[in-house]
Design a protein around this motif. Structure first.
Motif, short mmCIF file in Angstrom:
data_model
loop_
_atom_site.label_atom_id
_atom_site.label_comp_id
_atom_site.label_asym_id
_atom_site.label_seq_id
_atom_site.Cartn_x
_atom_site.Cartn_y
_atom_site.Cartn_z
N ARG A 147 -5.72 5.22 6.43
CA ARG A 147 -6.04 3.70 5.85
C ARG A 147 -6.68 3.19 6.68
O ARG A 147 -6.39 2.77 8.13
N SER A 186 -8.39 -0.39 7.55
CA SER A 186 -8.74 -1.74 6.95
C SER A 186 -9.07 -2.47 7.98
O SER A 186 -8.97 -2.86 9.12
N GLU A 205 -3.37 4.50 10.49
CA GLU A 205 -3.82 3.40 10.16
C GLU A 205 -4.55 2.71 11.05
O GLU A 205 -4.32 2.39 12.10
N HIS A 213 0.89 -1.20 0.10
CA HIS A 213 -0.20 0.11 -0.08
C HIS A 213 0.90 1.37 -0.09
O HIS A 213 1.43 1.58 1.08
N THR A 270 2.89 -1.50 4.24
CA THR A 270 2.23 -0.42 4.05
C THR A 270 3.36 1.11 3.96
O THR A 270 4.14 0.88 5.13
#
Lengths: 434, 249
Positions: A236, A238, A262, A198, A228
């Motif tokens: 992000r 996820s 994240e 990513h 990432t």
């Protein structure tokens, strides 16, 4: 919920405006799933800090832009990582790029943007180890633009790794959001190496909403490596849902670098005898990075093993969070489940939060957890410096040593070398302890 | 080469060295002997630049340069080497890589060329052999799982490879049986040279039977109370610290 906040209202409006234009709009089964997901989002709203699982990561406060979901005009981004031998799927701003993707033989592949999903994909979509009231994956399903569904047929050993390359376009422009999903089904005895990177180009603010669903049937094996590289204006979010059948093995190695937001939710259900889940997470965070890894490992059947190891190197004002919950269901005898969190703080302003949680409803189980947080060993630093190794190099040596066993364990080898190099480069660049 | 004058050092707010003066010329070997708590290790750490060893008064000069102003790595690059009493175990750092990193870092700091890998390997192997250090040991993590004797031999190996101009040996004999002591002492003696000075810090005279010093100093309560030749060590061994220190007072 109480009255919707502006960020929530944005998503309601977004769905109202886009629902008819989203892929699969003509497919009633898919539209039903989208409607149901949106209904959940309307009911619950964005997760905020008064919800236990989000106490450290208030998404209602953080995801506060009016996002543009149109593709950027900037040129398509390129990866900064050297390529390795793999069948590649390139996903740019959440959209699968046919032109840049391979068509591997032996696997069944479907783009999630196609109008008619094959039955095996539709049946599993949003249904792998589902979690009641999981809002962010519901929002993702409601607004899903694209992604890929992959089926590895029974007994098939995919020799070439499969690589999912997520790239986010930067450049100038309004904040942008994208919703993409990956579904992978490994049928009985199938095996696969999956790598995932990513990378977000700098510039405009971007939100990547990503969901991965992994169904491992009996005796299947999945080696999953994820890397990432975030930046301060990239968020992000996820979620990963996995079901692991008896005798099946899933290993996830995740390396996170950068200074973005994240949030990783990881839901793994171990269904029976010999099922195995291994997690090795490395986080190298700097600046105002905020990485929250929240896992729920569900031992649903007897004789399964899970081992989670989370290591963080935290510089600047970064924050590394690991909330690990282990559930051992009634009858899940002989469960073996461990979690270990270790964090090295490189600055006085960095923070590490660790919260283990155990819910055990069976006897005869082995469950353990441990956590350490600290600075680099001053005795070791002095020893290296007394031999002439400068402070920043001594720091990097000790950090490399801290991560060595995890980096050495990455597989297969070409990926290990690329990611080791990328990781060590970040380590040397990280500011030394004062 | 090394000039220490009226050195006062405080650790955790407590004064340990209370006006120590000492002068070492190049090519000389000096021994510092003293009872527990007299400040022997504090002196070695203060010279090497360990954090927390605060010099509150006095000076330490090496080749006329003020050591106080220098980071530990800069002192090392100038040629100051401390053989640790308790070498630190560092998991994950391979001994061989560490040795090469240290050597090259010192070379860079002095503006010299780095040694190439093959040349280094050859030199390291040769030095290791004389100290009875196996290649397998060099591939292991630094000091991890090494016995006391192995750790001290590795300190001697580092000294042989880094070729310091001033070697400070902090209780190098502690934890060694007689065979290991001989091996390490032989390694140290091989490095005696007119270009190098050594400061041997020890509690017992035993080590000085093998590394025979030019001068012996007795350290008590943070000061040098008596200095003499190699014979002073034997006098200590015969009479004990109390008697010798009392007669010096």
């Amino acid at each position: 919920m109480s009255a919707a906040t502006a960020p929530e209202q944005f998503w309601f409006d977004e769905f109202a405006a886009r629902a008819r234009k989203l892929p699969g709009a003509g497919d009633s089964a898919l539209m039903e799933k989208r409607e149901a997901a949106m209904a959940l989002f309307r009911r619950a709203g964005l997760p905020h800090r008064r919800i236990e699982a989000f106490k450290y990561t208030d998404l209602r406060a953080r995801l506060n832009e009016r996002y543009d979901t149109d593709q950027a005009a900037a040129p398509a981004p390129q990866s900064a990582l050297p390529a390795w031998e793999a069948n590649r799927f390139v996903i740019i701003d959440g959209i699968l790029s046919d032109a840049r993707s391979d068509r591997p033989e032996g696997l069944e592949i479907a783009s999630l943007a196609k109008d008619s999903l094959p039955p095996w994909a539709l049946a599993r979509l949003g249904a792998v180890n589902p979690q009641a009231d999981h809002v962010m994956s519901a929002l993702n399903l409601a607004l899903m633009q694209d992604g890929v569904a992959i089926r590895v047929p029974r007994g098939f050993a995919a020799l070439r790794p499969l690589h999912l390359q997520f790239l986010e376009t930067g450049g100038e422009g309004a904040p942008a959001a994208s919703h993409a999903r990956v579904l992978i089904v490994l049928e009985e005895g199938a095996s696969l190496t999956l790598t995932e990177t990513h990378e977000a180009a700098t510039g405009r603010r971007t939100l990547a909403s990503r969901v991965t669903e992994l169904a491992l049937e009996r005796d299947a094996a999945l080696e999953h490596v994820r890397f990432t590289a975030a930046h301060a204006r990239h968020d992000r979010i996820s979620s990963l849902f996995a079901e692991i059948g008896a005798g099946a093995a899933y290993r996830l190695s995740q390396i996170q670098t950068g200074d973005g937001l994240e949030r990783d939710d990881l839901f793994v259900r171990l269904e029976g005898m010999g099922a195995q889940f291994l997690l090795g997470a490395l986080r190298l965070l700097e600046g105002t990075a905020h990485a929250d890894l929240t896992t729920i490992i569900d031992h649903a059947g007897p004789g399964a093993r899970a081992d989670q190891r989370v290591k963080s190197v935290l510089a600047g004002k970064s924050c590394g969070i690991y909330q690990g919950k282990v559930i051992v269901r009634e009858g899940a005898l002989g469960t073996d489940s461990h979690q270990l969190a270790r964090a090295v703080l490189l600055s006085g302003e960095a923070e590490a939060m660790t919260k283990p949680e155990l819910e055990i409803f069976a006897d005869d189980v082995k469950c353990g957890h441990g956590a350490t947080v600290g600075a680099l060993d001053p005795d070791a630093l002095f020893y290296l410096r007394a031999r002439g190794v400068p402070l920043n190099e001594a720091n990097a040596m000790l950090l490399e040593a801290f991560l060595a066993e995890d980096l050495d364990g990455l597989s297969p080898e070409p990926i290990r070398e690329v990611l080791r190099t990328a990781t060590l480069k970040r380590l040397v660049a990280m500011e030394p302890a004062k | 080469m090394l000039e220490i004058e009226n050195l006062h050092v405080t650790v955790d707010g407590k004064e340990i060295l209370k006006g120590l003066s000492l002068k070492l010329n190049v090519g000389e070997v000096h021994a510092i002997m003293g009872p527990n708590g007299s400040g022997k290790s504090t002196l070695s750490y203060a010279l090497a630049g360990r954090d927390g060893y605060e010099v509150t008064q006095g000076t330490m000069r090496f080749d006329g340069e003020d050591l106080r102003a220098m980071a530990p790595e800069a002192r090392a690059a100038m040629g100051v080497f401390l053989a640790f009493q308790y070498p630190v175990e560092i998991p994950g750092v391979v001994t061989m890589n560490f040795l090469r990193t240290a050597l090259n870092a010192q070379a860079r700091a002095r503006g010299e060329k780095e040694i190439d890998a093959a040349q280094f390997l050859k030199a390291a192997r040769a030095a290791a052999k004389t100290l009875n250090i196996s290649e397998e040991m060099l591939r292991r993590a630094l000091n991890v799982g090494f016995s006391g004797g192995e750790k001290k031999r590795l300190e001697a190996l580092q000294m042989a490879i880094l070729k310091p101009r001033l070697a400070i040996l902090d209780e190098t004999d502690s934890g060694l049986d007689i065979d290991a002591l001989k091996l390490v002492a032989d390694g140290v003696n091989a490095l005696r040279s007119p270009e190098r000075a050594m400061l041997v810090i020890t509690h017992y005279q035993r080590l000085l039977d093998y590394i025979v010093p030019d001068h012996v100093h007795i350290l008590a309560d943070g000061r040098i109370v008596k200095s003499g030749g190699a014979g002073l060590a034997r006098e200590l061994e015969a009479k004990g610290y109390d008697a010798v220190i009392r007669s010096a007072a």
